[in-house]
Design a protein around this motif. Structure first.
Motif, PDB file in Angstrom:
ATOM      1  N   ALA A 167       0.818  -1.213   0.000  1.00 33.31           N
ATOM      2  CA  ALA A 167       0.000   0.000   0.000  1.00 33.31           C
ATOM      3  C   ALA A 167       0.849   1.260   0.000  1.00 33.31           C
ATOM      4  O   ALA A 167       0.503   2.252  -0.629  1.00 33.31           O
ATOM      5  CB  ALA A 167      -0.940  -0.012   1.205  1.00 33.31           C
ATOM      6  N   SER A 168       1.961   1.235   0.726  1.00 31.64           N
ATOM      7  CA  SER A 168       2.794   2.433   0.795  1.00 31.64           C
ATOM      8  C   SER A 168       3.633   2.599  -0.456  1.00 31.64           C
ATOM      9  O   SER A 168       3.994   3.717  -0.820  1.00 31.64           O
ATOM     10  CB  SER A 168       3.712   2.379   2.031  1.00 31.64           C
ATOM     11  N   ALA A 169       3.937   1.492  -1.129  1.00 32.77           N
ATOM     12  CA  ALA A 169       4.771   1.570  -2.319  1.00 32.77           C
ATOM     13  C   ALA A 169       4.087   2.296  -3.458  1.00 32.77           C
ATOM     14  O   ALA A 169       4.735   2.834  -4.335  1.00 32.77           O
ATOM     15  CB  ALA A 169       5.179   0.166  -2.774  1.00 32.77           C
ATOM     16  N   CYS A 170       2.762   2.298  -3.469  1.00 30.48           N
ATOM     17  CA  CYS A 170       2.044   2.928  -4.574  1.00 30.48           C
ATOM     18  C   CYS A 170       1.742   4.388  -4.292  1.00 30.48           C
ATOM     19  O   CYS A 170       1.013   5.035  -5.036  1.00 30.48           O
ATOM     20  CB  CYS A 170       0.759   2.170  -4.889  1.00 30.48           C
ATOM     21  N   SER A 171       2.256   4.915  -3.209  1.00 30.94           N
ATOM     22  CA  SER A 171       1.994   6.313  -2.879  1.00 30.94           C
ATOM     23  C   SER A 171       2.843   7.218  -3.760  1.00 30.94           C
ATOM     24  O   SER A 171       4.018   6.965  -3.991  1.00 30.94           O
ATOM     25  CB  SER A 171       2.299   6.567  -1.403  1.00 30.94           C
ATOM     26  N   PRO A 196      -6.779  13.081  -7.841  1.00 34.63           N
ATOM     27  CA  PRO A 196      -7.202  13.171  -6.440  1.00 34.63           C
ATOM     28  C   PRO A 196      -7.623  11.833  -5.850  1.00 34.63           C
ATOM     29  O   PRO A 196      -7.738  11.704  -4.630  1.00 34.63           O
ATOM     30  CB  PRO A 196      -8.394  14.139  -6.496  1.00 34.63           C
ATOM     31  N   ASN A 197      -7.841  10.819  -6.704  1.00 23.96           N
ATOM     32  CA  ASN A 197      -8.174   9.470  -6.231  1.00 23.96           C
ATOM     33  C   ASN A 197      -6.971   8.533  -6.329  1.00 23.96           C
ATOM     34  O   ASN A 197      -7.121   7.318  -6.382  1.00 23.96           O
ATOM     35  CB  ASN A 197      -9.341   8.894  -7.045  1.00 23.96           C
ATOM     36  N   THR A 214      -7.103   5.599  -0.775  1.00 21.19           N
ATOM     37  CA  THR A 214      -7.020   6.829  -1.553  1.00 21.19           C
ATOM     38  C   THR A 214      -6.294   7.892  -0.737  1.00 21.19           C
ATOM     39  O   THR A 214      -6.144   7.766   0.484  1.00 21.19           O
ATOM     40  CB  THR A 214      -8.417   7.352  -1.912  1.00 21.19           C
ATOM     41  N   VAL A 215      -5.861   8.950  -1.421  1.00 22.48           N
ATOM     42  CA  VAL A 215      -5.232  10.056  -0.707  1.00 22.48           C
ATOM     43  C   VAL A 215      -6.215  10.655   0.294  1.00 22.48           C
ATOM     44  O   VAL A 215      -5.843  11.027   1.412  1.00 22.48           O
ATOM     45  CB  VAL A 215      -4.759  11.137  -1.702  1.00 22.48           C
ATOM     46  N   LEU A 216      -7.474  10.743  -0.091  1.00 23.31           N
ATOM     47  CA  LEU A 216      -8.499  11.287   0.791  1.00 23.31           C
ATOM     48  C   LEU A 216      -8.616  10.483   2.075  1.00 23.31           C
ATOM     49  O   LEU A 216      -8.658  11.031   3.189  1.00 23.31           O
ATOM     50  CB  LEU A 216      -9.845  11.314   0.057  1.00 23.31           C
ATOM     51  N   ILE A 233     -11.699  17.649  -2.351  1.00 19.09           N
ATOM     52  CA  ILE A 233     -13.109  17.768  -2.751  1.00 19.09           C
ATOM     53  C   ILE A 233     -13.241  18.719  -3.940  1.00 19.09           C
ATOM     54  O   ILE A 233     -13.916  18.421  -4.932  1.00 19.09           O
ATOM     55  CB  ILE A 233     -13.963  18.262  -1.564  1.00 19.09           C
ATOM     56  N   ASP A 234     -12.566  19.863  -3.858  1.00 14.72           N
ATOM     57  CA  ASP A 234     -12.651  20.868  -4.926  1.00 14.72           C
ATOM     58  C   ASP A 234     -12.109  20.339  -6.248  1.00 14.72           C
ATOM     59  O   ASP A 234     -12.578  20.736  -7.323  1.00 14.72           O
ATOM     60  CB  ASP A 234     -11.888  22.131  -4.526  1.00 14.72           C
ATOM     61  N   PHE A 235     -11.111  19.471  -6.177  1.00 18.09           N
ATOM     62  CA  PHE A 235     -10.496  18.946  -7.397  1.00 18.09           C
ATOM     63  C   PHE A 235     -11.125  17.625  -7.848  1.00 18.09           C
ATOM     64  O   PHE A 235     -10.574  16.931  -8.700  1.00 18.09           O
ATOM     65  CB  PHE A 235      -8.990  18.782  -7.211  1.00 18.09           C
ATOM     66  N   GLY A 236     -12.274  17.289  -7.279  1.00 18.93           N
ATOM     67  CA  GLY A 236     -13.046  16.182  -7.809  1.00 18.93           C
ATOM     68  C   GLY A 236     -12.788  14.815  -7.230  1.00 18.93           C
ATOM     69  O   GLY A 236     -13.106  13.805  -7.875  1.00 18.93           O
ATOM     70  N   ALA A 237     -12.236  14.728  -6.027  1.00 16.22           N
ATOM     71  CA  ALA A 237     -12.040  13.412  -5.413  1.00 16.22           C
ATOM     72  C   ALA A 237     -13.391  12.736  -5.197  1.00 16.22           C
ATOM     73  O   ALA A 237     -14.394  13.396  -4.888  1.00 16.22           O
ATOM     74  CB  ALA A 237     -11.306  13.547  -4.082  1.00 16.22           C
TER      75      ALA A 237
END
Length: 311
Positions: A167-171, A196-197, A214-216, A233-237
């Motif tokens: 999971a951390s490797a794909c960050s 954003p996703n 997700t980053v969120l 949110i503003d950028f469409g997540a």
């Protein structure tokens, strides 16, 4: 994933004979180390030294003069070496380019000079890290901005073998900038088209990770401020994508409240229009494309998330 050829690494590490070329390369490196532009210019006026401009010398890890100039932030020497034909993307034994070294040292002027000279803004394909990831981690928004301006990949992620993927490797840079609390870098990445996703769209990663974050979701779980959540949110997540588990690790704060409110209140038509326009513009051209639109300045600023509160 491509990893640097082992034989190439050993060839770079192998000590060279103390021949004339090696001595000339060492002389160039000494001039650069001392930031002696006059001496370096005098040496490069001679053909034998110009032939050694891309050579490597020094104890332990031999390096080229350009790499030395980038590492130390000696702009005058760096520009002089480039003028005389120094290889802009030459690698050291760690597969680091001079640009990567300049980014690591936070030498903005050297970063700009190398990028203008044609350096690859993504660094070397053989290096596990990249200039963008490094700038995002260090919170160097000026350096990050230059890399993105010259076309660096905004959603680049560390290169690791398949067996080490987790999971951390794909960050990517967006996650890293949030984890280190660099809000300016976080917003800059989103403005240049960062997903954003991020973390939930890599098909290869989804095969190996049952519940990618997700980053969120990461921002919520690790207590990032509400500013990060609002930007996502503003950028469409996708506000419905994170699986919220209300437990001891989930902070009941304003950030969580923003997300829950967004889930029950639909976006305004203006916000949806902004997202649609931005998504229609290619990643590499977002900033110049928006600035060149023949529309009122206040609308251009809105597309760049600069005056949302004034409209």
């Amino acid at each position: 994933m491509s990893l640097m050829d082992i034989s190439k690494i050993f060839s770079l590490l192998q000590p060279k004979e103390q021949d004339e070329d090696n001595e000339q390369c060492q002389a160039l490196n000494n001039a650069v180390s001392g930031n002696d532009v006059a001496l370096l210019s005098e040496l490069l006026s001679q053909e034998p030294y110009r032939r050694s401009i891309n050579g490597r010398s020094g104890w332990g890890v031999p390096v080229s003069p350009l790499r030395t100039a980038a590492a130390l932030g000696h702009l005058g020497c760096l520009e002089l070496l480039l003028e005389h034909g120094a290889e802009v993307d030459s690698l050291d034994v760690k597969a680091q380019t001079p640009l990567f070294t300049a980014v690591s040292g936070k030498h903005l002027d050297c970063v700009i000079a190398l990028l203008k000279a044609g350096a690859d803004p993504n660094g070397s394909q053989y290096n596990n890290c990249s200039p963008v990831l490094t700038a995002a981690r260090e919170g160097d928004v000026d350096v990050l901005g230059e890399l993105l301006h010259f076309g660096a990949e905004v959603d680049v992620r560390p290169k690791v073998p398949d067996w080490a993927s987790n999971a951390s490797a794909c960050s990517g840079p967006l996650y890293i900038s949030a984890a280190y609390g660099h809000l300016d870098c976080f917003k800059l990445l989103l403005l240049h088209g960062a997903n954003p996703n991020y973390n939930c769209t890599d098909e290869n990663m989804l095969v190996r990770i049952k519940q990618p974050k997700t980053v969120l979701e990461v921002c919520l779980r690790y207590g990032c401020g509400k500013e990060y959540i609002q930007l996502l949110i503003d950028f469409g997540a996708d506000v419905y994508l994170p699986t919220l588990i209300i437990d001891k690790t989930t902070k009941q704060n304003e950030a969580l409240g923003l997300l829950l409110k967004e889930r029950v209140c639909p976006k305004t038509l203006m916000s949806q229009t902004r997202l649609a326009i931005r998504r229609s513009i290619p990643l590499a051209n977002k900033e110049p494309a928006i600035k060149s639109l023949d529309i009122p300045l206040i609308v251009r600023n809105y597309l760049n998330h600069e005056t949302a509160k004034l409209i």
